[in-house]
Design a protein around this motif. Sequence first.
Motif, short mmCIF file in Angstrom:
data_model
loop_
_atom_site.label_atom_id
_atom_site.label_comp_id
_atom_site.label_asym_id
_atom_site.label_seq_id
_atom_site.Cartn_x
_atom_site.Cartn_y
_atom_site.Cartn_z
N GLY A 52 1.99 5.68 -6.78
CA GLY A 52 1.21 4.46 -6.97
C GLY A 52 -0.07 4.47 -6.14
N ASP A 53 -0.01 5.06 -4.96
CA ASP A 53 -1.22 5.19 -4.14
C ASP A 53 -2.27 5.99 -4.90
OD1 ASP A 53 0.26 3.95 -2.04
OD2 ASP A 53 1.06 5.90 -1.45
N GLU A 101 6.79 -5.69 -5.61
CA GLU A 101 5.55 -6.31 -5.13
C GLU A 101 5.12 -7.44 -6.08
OE1 GLU A 101 3.77 -2.28 -2.96
OE2 GLU A 101 3.37 -2.65 -5.07
N LYS A 147 3.48 -2.16 -12.66
CA LYS A 147 3.97 -0.78 -12.81
C LYS A 147 5.48 -0.76 -13.02
CE LYS A 147 2.17 0.32 -8.83
NZ LYS A 147 1.58 0.93 -7.63
N ASP A 188 -3.54 -3.23 -3.67
CA ASP A 188 -2.33 -2.44 -3.95
C ASP A 188 -1.40 -2.51 -2.74
OD1 ASP A 188 -0.73 -0.40 -5.40
OD2 ASP A 188 -1.33 0.93 -3.75
N GLY A 189 -0.17 -2.10 -2.96
CA GLY A 189 0.78 -1.84 -1.89
C GLY A 189 0.88 -2.97 -0.86
N HIS A 194 4.11 -2.62 -7.90
CA HIS A 194 5.38 -2.24 -8.54
C HIS A 194 6.21 -3.52 -8.70
CE1 HIS A 194 7.43 -2.40 -4.64
NE2 HIS A 194 6.80 -1.32 -4.16
MG MG Z 1 2.78 1.44 -4.13
#
Ligand code: MG
Length: 275
Positions: A214-215, A155, A186, A128-129, A152
């Motif tokens: 999102g985390d 990303e 997302k 993620d992220g 997202h």
């Molecule tokens: Mg995020």
Amino acid sequence: MQTITTDLVKQTIIKRPADSYKGTYGRIMLIGGNQNFGGAIIMAATAATYSGAGLVTVATDPSNFTSLHAQLPEAMVMDYQNTPQLLALLKGMDVIVIGPGLGTEPGAETVLTTVLTHVTVQQRLVLDGSALTLLAANPQPLPASPIVVTPHQMEWQRLSGLKIADQTPAANQVAAQRLHVTAVVKAHRTTIYAGTQAWRNPGGSPAMATGGMGDTLAGMVGGFLAQFADFNHAILSAVYLHSAIADDLAQTRYVVLPHQISAEIPKYMHHYSQL
Ligand SMILES: [Mg+2]
Ligand SMILES: NC(=O)C1=CN([C@@H]2O[C@H](COP(=O)(O)OP(=O)(O)OC[C@H]3O[C@@H](n4cnc5c(N)ncnc54)[C@H](O)[C@@H]3O)[C@@H](O)[C@H]2O)[C@@H](O)CC1
Ligand SMILES: Nc1ncnc2c1ncn2[C@@H]1O[C@H](COP(=O)(O)OP(=O)(O)O)[C@@H](O)[C@H]1O
């Protein structure tokens, strides 16, 4: 494209067997949270714990230890720059979530490479992220483990090469297959791609547009993957419940904060396990 249904969620979230203990529900490590983004890994770890993961370890910058413990005493902590300890603890994990608040400094890249080169096929991996941003900037081979990415749209643009305007279901599906991952793309209506299958999440609203949302999803996905056998159904159920909780809260709230979602997860899981 199929819509995620409540049927799928209730089939996934099953009653817990009486003869079980914390080890039954998975060992998860969440890796992230630099000196500026400690909140991200705290939110992810909170979501994983409230989702029912049996044992939660957070590998983060030591500056986050005290705040993490104050918020979530259930979690164990370690310094993510301590590579020998990271490697020793990684071995015992069922699920690894990496990226929330990890940042993109060189030290973060080292942590990501260490994880990607040591994770085994028996371990489930959530990227993620910042892990996705790092991977896009400096591509490296992904392990043969079951992998889910939770980008997202920006990303996903970085990772897949698809501009946001070109992120159609057909193009997303091809990109997910090329990367050999399950992709949770997302957006207002999040879509999920796994092999030749695709699903659309029916929920979610702009009340969710807060940093850390999102985390929180990444932590929920990890928590569900720690407990439920079917890889894609665990992911789909986490995505569905994350927004279903937010939609219920948003009936009487202008904004829904990530920690408010986490606080509701056990109640909703109980509900679905009874259906
Ligand atoms: Mg995020
Ligand atoms: N409290 C905290 O510690 C927080 C830490 N965070 C962490 O901060 C790091 C950077 O993540 P960010 O997502 O903020 O930054 P990124 O730089 O990765 O993405 C944000 C950029 O993407 C663009 N964008 C386009 N479409 C978007 C979409 N649909 N959703 C989001 N951005 C879109 C934005 O305009 C912005 O330029 C991650 O590691 C993340 O986990 C964030 O989650 C925010 C909260
Ligand atoms: N307008 C919206 N409608 C539905 N869901 C939204 C909306 N805005 C944000 N979300 C949800 O919030 C989450 C945002 O994720 P992300 O941008 O990674 O947040 P962060 O990195 O700050 O934690 C996603 O699950 C997304 O689907």
